[in-house]
Design a protein around this motif. Structure first.
Motif, PDB file in Angstrom:
ATOM      1  N   ILE A 112     -28.115 -75.314 -90.569  1.00  0.00           N
ATOM      2  CA  ILE A 112     -29.250 -75.706 -89.707  1.00  0.00           C
ATOM      3  C   ILE A 112     -29.181 -77.203 -89.413  1.00  0.00           C
ATOM      4  N   TYR A 113     -28.840 -77.986 -90.432  1.00  0.00           N
ATOM      5  CA  TYR A 113     -28.679 -79.438 -90.222  1.00  0.00           C
ATOM      6  C   TYR A 113     -27.561 -79.710 -89.233  1.00  0.00           C
ATOM      7  N   ALA A 114     -26.462 -78.977 -89.351  1.00  0.00           N
ATOM      8  CA  ALA A 114     -25.323 -79.181 -88.453  1.00  0.00           C
ATOM      9  C   ALA A 114     -25.712 -78.909 -87.003  1.00  0.00           C
ATOM     10  N   VAL A 115     -26.604 -77.931 -86.803  1.00  0.00           N
ATOM     11  CA  VAL A 115     -27.030 -77.554 -85.446  1.00  0.00           C
ATOM     12  C   VAL A 115     -28.093 -78.503 -84.908  1.00  0.00           C
ATOM     13  N   THR A 116     -29.022 -78.895 -85.778  1.00  0.00           N
ATOM     14  CA  THR A 116     -30.180 -79.679 -85.322  1.00  0.00           C
ATOM     15  C   THR A 116     -30.045 -81.178 -85.564  1.00  0.00           C
ATOM     16  N   GLY A 117     -29.247 -81.569 -86.570  1.00  0.00           N
ATOM     17  CA  GLY A 117     -29.125 -82.984 -86.912  1.00  0.00           C
ATOM     18  C   GLY A 117     -30.333 -83.538 -87.631  1.00  0.00           C
ATOM     19  N   ARG A 118     -31.187 -82.660 -88.190  1.00  0.00           N
ATOM     20  CA  ARG A 118     -32.417 -83.106 -88.855  1.00  0.00           C
ATOM     21  C   ARG A 118     -32.109 -83.557 -90.285  1.00  0.00           C
ATOM     22  N   VAL A 119     -32.101 -84.859 -90.486  1.00  0.00           N
ATOM     23  CA  VAL A 119     -31.784 -85.421 -91.802  1.00  0.00           C
ATOM     24  C   VAL A 119     -32.887 -85.107 -92.814  1.00  0.00           C
ATOM     25  N   LEU A 155     -11.082 -64.696-106.756  1.00  0.00           N
ATOM     26  CA  LEU A 155     -10.564 -64.962-105.416  1.00  0.00           C
ATOM     27  C   LEU A 155     -11.683 -64.872-104.383  1.00  0.00           C
ATOM     28  N   SER A 156     -12.528 -63.845-104.498  1.00  0.00           N
ATOM     29  CA  SER A 156     -13.633 -63.696-103.539  1.00  0.00           C
ATOM     30  C   SER A 156     -14.612 -64.856-103.684  1.00  0.00           C
ATOM     31  N   GLY A 157     -14.842 -65.304-104.921  1.00  0.00           N
ATOM     32  CA  GLY A 157     -15.742 -66.429-105.159  1.00  0.00           C
ATOM     33  C   GLY A 157     -15.192 -67.719-104.580  1.00  0.00           C
ATOM     34  N   ALA A 158     -13.874 -67.912-104.719  1.00  0.00           N
ATOM     35  CA  ALA A 158     -13.239 -69.118-104.179  1.00  0.00           C
ATOM     36  C   ALA A 158     -13.330 -69.145-102.659  1.00  0.00           C
ATOM     37  N   LEU A 159     -13.120 -67.994-102.028  1.00  0.00           N
ATOM     38  CA  LEU A 159     -13.211 -67.919-100.567  1.00  0.00           C
ATOM     39  C   LEU A 159     -14.641 -68.196-100.104  1.00  0.00           C
ATOM     40  N   ALA A 160     -15.632 -67.696-100.859  1.00  0.00           N
ATOM     41  CA  ALA A 160     -17.029 -67.958-100.517  1.00  0.00           C
ATOM     42  C   ALA A 160     -17.349 -69.437-100.672  1.00  0.00           C
ATOM     43  N   ALA A 161     -16.785 -70.064-101.714  1.00  0.00           N
ATOM     44  CA  ALA A 161     -17.014 -71.495-101.937  1.00  0.00           C
ATOM     45  C   ALA A 161     -16.426 -72.317-100.791  1.00  0.00           C
ATOM     46  N   VAL A 162     -15.271 -71.898-100.287  1.00  0.00           N
ATOM     47  CA  VAL A 162     -14.652 -72.587 -99.141  1.00  0.00           C
ATOM     48  C   VAL A 162     -15.546 -72.452 -97.913  1.00  0.00           C
ATOM     49  N   ALA A 163     -16.048 -71.224 -97.679  1.00  0.00           N
ATOM     50  CA  ALA A 163     -16.908 -70.977 -96.520  1.00  0.00           C
ATOM     51  C   ALA A 163     -18.183 -71.805 -96.586  1.00  0.00           C
ATOM     52  N   LEU A 164     -18.741 -71.977 -97.777  1.00  0.00           N
ATOM     53  CA  LEU A 164     -19.944 -72.790 -97.934  1.00  0.00           C
ATOM     54  C   LEU A 164     -19.629 -74.278 -97.840  1.00  0.00           C
ATOM     55  N   GLY A 165     -18.448 -74.649 -98.349  1.00  0.00           N
ATOM     56  CA  GLY A 165     -18.080 -76.058 -98.387  1.00  0.00           C
ATOM     57  C   GLY A 165     -17.769 -76.657 -97.030  1.00  0.00           C
ATOM     58  N   ILE A 166     -17.247 -75.869 -96.124  1.00  0.00           N
ATOM     59  CA  ILE A 166     -16.844 -76.402 -94.817  1.00  0.00           C
ATOM     60  C   ILE A 166     -18.017 -77.015 -94.045  1.00  0.00           C
ATOM     61  N   PRO A 167     -19.142 -76.289 -93.856  1.00  0.00           N
ATOM     62  CA  PRO A 167     -20.263 -76.933 -93.142  1.00  0.00           C
ATOM     63  C   PRO A 167     -20.880 -78.087 -93.921  1.00  0.00           C
ATOM     64  N   VAL A 168     -20.902 -77.980 -95.260  1.00  0.00           N
ATOM     65  CA  VAL A 168     -21.481 -79.051 -96.079  1.00  0.00           C
ATOM     66  C   VAL A 168     -20.646 -80.316 -95.975  1.00  0.00           C
ATOM     67  N   PHE A 169     -19.346 -80.199 -96.229  1.00  0.00           N
ATOM     68  CA  PHE A 169     -18.462 -81.362 -96.208  1.00  0.00           C
ATOM     69  C   PHE A 169     -18.159 -81.822 -94.785  1.00  0.00           C
ATOM     70  N   GLY A 170     -17.973 -80.838 -93.888  1.00  0.00           N
ATOM     71  CA  GLY A 170     -17.560 -81.168 -92.526  1.00  0.00           C
ATOM     72  C   GLY A 170     -18.637 -81.821 -91.692  1.00  0.00           C
TER      73      GLY A 170
END
Length: 258
Positions: free
Chosen positions: A99-106, A25-40
């Motif tokens: 960092i990419y989300a904040v700076t937009g550096r591709v 459960l803790s791993g799944a919650l961490a995966a969600v937290a990591l996935g949101i900025p990546v996917f979003g």
């Protein structure tokens, strides 16, 4: 709309992983937290390497499950990954995505791929290397060691590490389209796995069980506390994984500017 899609995709990934018992459960919650900025924030470009690492690595975890069961007495943790394992493997990539989300550096994208490639390399080396029939050799001295020993390497493990790194590099290549970069990501990712073996053999805490006399990563074995025989007390496998992934990204930065 992209952020909404990112949240939904991250929730689906975390939910399925928990449902399939790939993550706690803790791993799944961490995966969600990591996935949101990546996917979003990153969209498909940043999502594909993450999915390539996550899906392929977890599928490999199911290969030879009966044979791998013998290592449950040696490895610190079992096959169901918790929050610390998720952060150790994906935390560096997650930070780069933010960092990419904040700076937009591709131009951060290859660095992000390298972090995932290193995590994939180590995971593939462990999942497939433990199935190798040959006797592992310690990466520091090349003496033969029992299968599952931290820092033990095999030809199968090394080839698997390179294949794991390459799987992420090629998934990113569809977007950055540069074979030189793909090679560099693969090389640095594979190097990350070697760092993991080296740190595992030198500074990771190892313990001996007085009952069965096995050397293990566990602080308790056979129902009683074990005695530390090498390594730093706080340096467990999660720290080794995280430091190795970070080291591979530093090497990529140096190599990219050469």
């Amino acid at each position: 709309h992209e952020m909404i899609w990112g949240i939904v995709a991250a929730l689906i990934m975390g939910g399925l992983s928990y449902r399939l018992r790939l993550l706690s459960l803790s791993g799944a919650l961490a995966a969600v937290a990591l996935g949101i900025p990546v996917f979003g924030f990153g969209g498909w470009m940043w999502a594909v390497p993450m999915l390539a690492f996550f899906l392929l690595s977890n599928l490999l975890g199911k290969v030879g499950k009966a044979r791998k069961a013998q290592f449950d007495l040696v490895f610190e943790k079992g096959g169901q990954r918790d929050i610390y394992q998720v952060l150790a493997n994906g935390g560096v990539a997650g930070v780069i995505a933010v960092i990419y989300a904040v700076t937009g550096r591709v131009d951060l994208f290859p660095l992000y791929c390298t972090a995932l490639a290193a995590a994939a390399a180590d995971t593939w080396a462990t999942e497939l290397g433990t199935l190798a029939k040959g006797t592992p050799r310690l990466v520091t001295t090349f003496r033969k060691v029992p299968a599952g020993t931290s820092g033990g390497i095999t030809i199968t493990g090394l080839v698997s590490a390179s294949a794991g790194a390459m799987s992420v590099a090629l998934s990113g290549w569809f977007f950055y389209g540069d074979l030189h970069t793909a090679f560099l990501v693969t090389f640095c990712g594979t190097l990350g796995s070697m760092f993991d073996s080296f740190f595992g053999a030198t500074i990771q805490a190892q313990y001996r069980c007085d009952v069965c006399e096995k050397v293990t990563e566990k602080r308790a074995h056979c129902g009683q506390a074990t005695e530390r025989v090498s390594g730093w007390a706080w340096m467990n496998n999660d720290w080794v994984n995280g430091i190795s992934v970070a080291s591979s990204t530093v090497i990529f930065l140096f190599a990219a500017f050469l």
